[in-house]
Design a protein around this motif. Structure first.
Motif, PDB file in Angstrom:
ATOM      1  N   VAL A   1       0.833  -1.202   0.000  1.00  0.00           N
ATOM      2  CA  VAL A   1       0.000   0.000   0.000  1.00  0.00           C
ATOM      3  C   VAL A   1       0.869   1.254   0.000  1.00  0.00           C
ATOM      4  O   VAL A   1       0.616   2.214  -0.742  1.00  0.00           O
ATOM      5  N   ASP A   2       1.898   1.249   0.829  1.00  0.00           N
ATOM      6  CA  ASP A   2       2.768   2.424   0.907  1.00  0.00           C
ATOM      7  C   ASP A   2       3.571   2.616  -0.381  1.00  0.00           C
ATOM      8  O   ASP A   2       3.880   3.746  -0.763  1.00  0.00           O
ATOM      9  N   TYR A   3       3.894   1.514  -1.043  1.00  0.00           N
ATOM     10  CA  TYR A   3       4.546   1.614  -2.354  1.00  0.00           C
ATOM     11  C   TYR A   3       3.616   2.293  -3.356  1.00  0.00           C
ATOM     12  O   TYR A   3       4.030   3.171  -4.117  1.00  0.00           O
ATOM     13  N   GLY A   4       2.339   1.883  -3.336  1.00  0.00           N
ATOM     14  CA  GLY A   4       1.370   2.527  -4.210  1.00  0.00           C
ATOM     15  C   GLY A   4       1.183   3.992  -3.878  1.00  0.00           C
ATOM     16  O   GLY A   4       1.047   4.837  -4.772  1.00  0.00           O
ATOM     17  N   CYS A   5       1.192   4.307  -2.588  1.00  0.00           N
ATOM     18  CA  CYS A   5       1.061   5.699  -2.150  1.00  0.00           C
ATOM     19  C   CYS A   5       2.245   6.530  -2.645  1.00  0.00           C
ATOM     20  O   CYS A   5       2.070   7.633  -3.178  1.00  0.00           O
ATOM     21  N   ALA A   6       3.443   5.999  -2.480  1.00  0.00           N
ATOM     22  CA  ALA A   6       4.641   6.713  -2.938  1.00  0.00           C
ATOM     23  C   ALA A   6       4.628   6.898  -4.455  1.00  0.00           C
ATOM     24  O   ALA A   6       5.003   7.962  -4.964  1.00  0.00           O
TER      25      ALA A   6
ATOM     26  N   THR B   1     -11.008   6.752   8.353  1.00  0.00           N
ATOM     27  CA  THR B   1     -12.103   6.109   7.642  1.00  0.00           C
ATOM     28  C   THR B   1     -13.112   7.127   7.133  1.00  0.00           C
ATOM     29  O   THR B   1     -13.624   7.012   6.006  1.00  0.00           O
ATOM     30  N   VAL B   2     -13.410   8.130   7.953  1.00  0.00           N
ATOM     31  CA  VAL B   2     -14.310   9.201   7.504  1.00  0.00           C
ATOM     32  C   VAL B   2     -13.727   9.884   6.269  1.00  0.00           C
ATOM     33  O   VAL B   2     -14.429  10.144   5.280  1.00  0.00           O
ATOM     34  N   ILE B   3     -12.420  10.163   6.318  1.00  0.00           N
ATOM     35  CA  ILE B   3     -11.757  10.776   5.167  1.00  0.00           C
ATOM     36  C   ILE B   3     -11.822   9.853   3.955  1.00  0.00           C
ATOM     37  O   ILE B   3     -12.079  10.281   2.820  1.00  0.00           O
ATOM     38  N   ASN B   4     -11.604   8.540   4.178  1.00  0.00           N
ATOM     39  CA  ASN B   4     -11.675   7.564   3.087  1.00  0.00           C
ATOM     40  C   ASN B   4     -13.036   7.584   2.411  1.00  0.00           C
ATOM     41  O   ASN B   4     -13.138   7.622   1.181  1.00  0.00           O
ATOM     42  N   ILE B   5     -14.083   7.564   3.221  1.00  0.00           N
ATOM     43  CA  ILE B   5     -15.439   7.544   2.674  1.00  0.00           C
ATOM     44  C   ILE B   5     -15.737   8.838   1.926  1.00  0.00           C
ATOM     45  O   ILE B   5     -16.291   8.827   0.819  1.00  0.00           O
ATOM     46  N   LEU B   6     -15.364   9.982   2.532  1.00  0.00           N
ATOM     47  CA  LEU B   6     -15.613  11.274   1.890  1.00  0.00           C
ATOM     48  C   LEU B   6     -14.861  11.395   0.568  1.00  0.00           C
ATOM     49  O   LEU B   6     -15.415  11.838  -0.443  1.00  0.00           O
TER      50      LEU B   6
ATOM     51  N   ILE C   1      -4.164   9.835  -2.477  1.00  0.00           N
ATOM     52  CA  ILE C   1      -2.927   9.705  -1.699  1.00  0.00           C
ATOM     53  C   ILE C   1      -3.231   9.738  -0.205  1.00  0.00           C
ATOM     54  O   ILE C   1      -2.678   8.944   0.579  1.00  0.00           O
ATOM     55  N   VAL C   2      -4.129  10.629   0.206  1.00  0.00           N
ATOM     56  CA  VAL C   2      -4.516  10.709   1.620  1.00  0.00           C
ATOM     57  C   VAL C   2      -5.155   9.389   2.060  1.00  0.00           C
ATOM     58  O   VAL C   2      -4.864   8.862   3.148  1.00  0.00           O
ATOM     59  N   CYS C   3      -6.029   8.851   1.218  1.00  0.00           N
ATOM     60  CA  CYS C   3      -6.673   7.578   1.531  1.00  0.00           C
ATOM     61  C   CYS C   3      -5.649   6.440   1.606  1.00  0.00           C
ATOM     62  O   CYS C   3      -5.752   5.553   2.464  1.00  0.00           O
ATOM     63  N   ALA C   4      -4.687   6.452   0.701  1.00  0.00           N
ATOM     64  CA  ALA C   4      -3.651   5.412   0.706  1.00  0.00           C
ATOM     65  C   ALA C   4      -2.824   5.473   1.984  1.00  0.00           C
ATOM     66  O   ALA C   4      -2.454   4.433   2.545  1.00  0.00           O
ATOM     67  N   PHE C   5      -2.540   6.681   2.454  1.00  0.00           N
ATOM     68  CA  PHE C   5      -1.794   6.828   3.706  1.00  0.00           C
ATOM     69  C   PHE C   5      -2.586   6.220   4.861  1.00  0.00           C
ATOM     70  O   PHE C   5      -2.039   5.494   5.696  1.00  0.00           O
TER      71      PHE C   5
END
Length: 565
Positions: free
Chosen positions: A162-167, A218-223, A356-360
């Motif tokens: 996941v962090d590789y994808g984020c980077a 999670t709230v950020i992920n959903i939004l 990117i925020v969701c991936a973090f």
């Protein structure tokens, strides 16, 4: 879905323990299945004691915060963005439409069957503990060994992938802003390591802090997911950009295999995306009313992920203009290339930033779940001599800090695959194969060998239990070899295009199996209880050391009669 309240069992517990005022416990106890000192325990502590473990964590996760971690680990938006290589790249838009619908039917069967196990045996060991109990005293240790190691492999590769994808998305955003910039493997590696270290620090915090952090995440992920779902069609409606049904539901085979096989291969993206719901199981010992809240969280995560994931994938299928251009983009990240293709640059960058925020947040959830799995297995000495260090709970944070940093270190070593070109893809394949091997082993044992003798928890599937389990096992058996196929074959197959999953997952699992038969079978006997209880078979308990100072029960001396599962 049926839920049973074990009122009769409560009465039996009162009679067996000799106490008059015992609070009801949300678990299922049979005759004589009574932990010592029940009257002094909370409901969740007593339920855990019936499984053989004393309470070591604070139960500061609720049903919502458990779901929050699980949903964060699933991370729909970053998961779909990261695995577009294996969905669209293998089968085209069909992978996003009817391919998703077909596969999630079986994935939901796996999730529902897992939820039954979680309700019956809500421990941090989760699937590993369930495999040991269901397989019985003779085969339980080996079943637990296979399940535990396979589950740890997927957990320890979760955060790095996941962090590789984020980077990669961060560096792709930099390339969009500055077209002359081309990220190097070295820069990708260092940025990914930095993200992992940050996640390790957060995962070392007290439980309540982690729960709050993941709730916000999670709230950020959903939004962010909802915003993306709204923005993409809004942009497409400004111009005639929607594709016809024939395109959105059609196969564009990007492999050397027949169309049907290509669609099955594209399930890798879906399986990897829909593999985070087991995180709730691993947090069971930190969750209040775990026997109900944990299975509900598993089903909520899988159900909401199936629906929202399908919506986003359908939008991608109907709006993408050129699949080949997205896959071959110089940005090196299909999601970023897709956004640039269908959105104005500034809007595309904004959506990419949300991803990117969701991936973090997703990587953080993966790190938390992995540390709990590592702790649970170390508690039972699965890691040999290293278990002594890994099973320690930090006295300040009351969290398994040593396990957090052990997983982080292993993850950093795995990231060296970045310098091996296509080999880094193997950590995604492991996330699919290892996860569903671990998910299905206890389900298979329950379906084939235990059947109606399975001791259900307060949350169960009723008459749908057996069909769900059979469908789950059949799906995984079919998919295991498919997920090891390379996208090309014959004379076109090169080392760079090789699917290294068999080696990266198969070799460690082979060594682990050899270790068990050569040495580990002598000292590893499955879940190692640390409190006197009456849950497992007498033969399984016999010979296992208990760290409890309480009086040894009859079943621990091997003289008690077998009780049904």
């Amino acid at each position: 879905m049926a839920a049973d309240i074990a009122g009769e069992d409560t009465g039996r517990r009162r009679q067996a323990s000799g106490t008059q005022h015992i609070p009801p416990v949300t678990t299922v106890f049979v005759e004589g299945d009574v932990p010592d000192q029940l009257a002094e325990m909370s409901q969740d502590e007593a339920a855990l004691a019936a499984l053989g473990y004393k309470q070591e964590f604070k139960r500061e996760f609720s049903a919502w915060t458990t779901f929050a971690v699980s949903f964060a680990v699933m991370g729909l938006l970053p998961s779909i963005a990261t695995t577009m290589w294996y969905g669209l790249g293998y089968a085209g838009p069909a992978a996003n439409t009817w391919g998703w619908l077909l596969s999630v039917v079986f994935i939901l069967c796996v999730a529902a069957s897992m939820a039954e196990l979680a309700s019956s045996m809500p421990t941090s060991g989760g699937l590993y503990y369930a495999a040991a109990v269901l397989a019985g005293p003779k085969y339980g240790p080996f079943a637990a060994w296979i399940t535990g190691w396979s589950n740890w492999f997927v957990q320890v590769t979760g955060a790095p992938s996941v962090d590789y994808g984020c980077a990669a998305m961060i560096l792709a955003a930099a390339s969009i802003m500055n077209p002359d910039y081309v990220p190097t493997n070295y820069q990708t590696f260092l940025l990914t390591v930095l993200i992992m270290v940050i996640h390790g620090c957060i995962s070392s915090m007290p439980t309540l802090w982690i729960a709050n952090f993941n709730s916000v995440g999670t709230v950020i992920n959903i939004l962010c997911l909802l915003i993306t779902i709204v923005v993409i069609p809004a942009a497409a409606m400004s111009e005639p950009k929607f594709q016809p049904n024939e395109f959105a539901w059609g196969i564009q085979n990007g492999t050397d295999w027949p169309d049907g096989v290509a669609v099955l291969m594209s399930f890798l993206a879906i399986i990897w995306t829909m593999s985070g719901y087991d995180a709730s199981f691993h947090l069971a010992e930190e969750c209040s009313n775990a026997a109900i809240a944990t299975p509900r969280s598993i089903v909520m995560t899988a159900g909401s992920g199936s629906i929202l994931g399908f919506v986003l994938n359908v939008l991608i299928a109907y709006t993408i203009q050129d699949v080949a251009a997205v896959m071959d983009s110089d940005l090196g990240q299909p999601w970023a290339a897709y956004l640039i293709q269908v959105l104005p640059q500034n809007v595309a960058l904004a959506v990419l930033a949300l991803t990117i925020v969701c991936a973090f947040s997703m990587g953080q959830g993966c790190m938390v779940a992995a540390s709990r799995v590592c702790f649970a297995y170390a508690r039972d000495d699965c890691f040999g001599a290293a278990s002594t260090v890994l099973k320690r709970v930090n006295r300040h944070t009351l969290t398994p800090v040593n396990a957090v940093w052990f997983n982080t270190s292993i993850g950093v070593l795995l990231l060296l695959l970045i310098f091996g070109g296509a080999a880094i893809d193997a950590i995604f394949s492991i996330g699919a194969i290892a996860a569903y091997v671990a998910f299905t082993v206890p389900i298979f044992i329950k379906v084939v060998f235990v059947g109606s003798r399975f001791r259900r928890g307060p949350w169960h599937l009723g008459p749908l239990s057996m069909p769900s389990g059979v469908a789950a096992c059949a799906f995984v058996v079919v998919m295991l070899p498919i997920l090891c196929f390379p996208s090309v074959r014959g004379g076109d197959l090169t080392l760079e295009d090789m699917n290294w999953t068999c080696l990266v997952y198969g070799a460690p699992m082979f060594l682990v199996i050899i270790w068990f038969f050569v040495d580990a079978h002598k000292w590893f006997k499955g879940p190692k209880i640390n409190i006197a209880h009456h849950m497992l078979y007498g033969e399984m308990i016999d010979g296992i050391e208990s760290s409890s100072d309480s009086k040894t029960s009859d079943i621990e001396r091997g003289s008690a009669k077998k009780v049904p599962l």
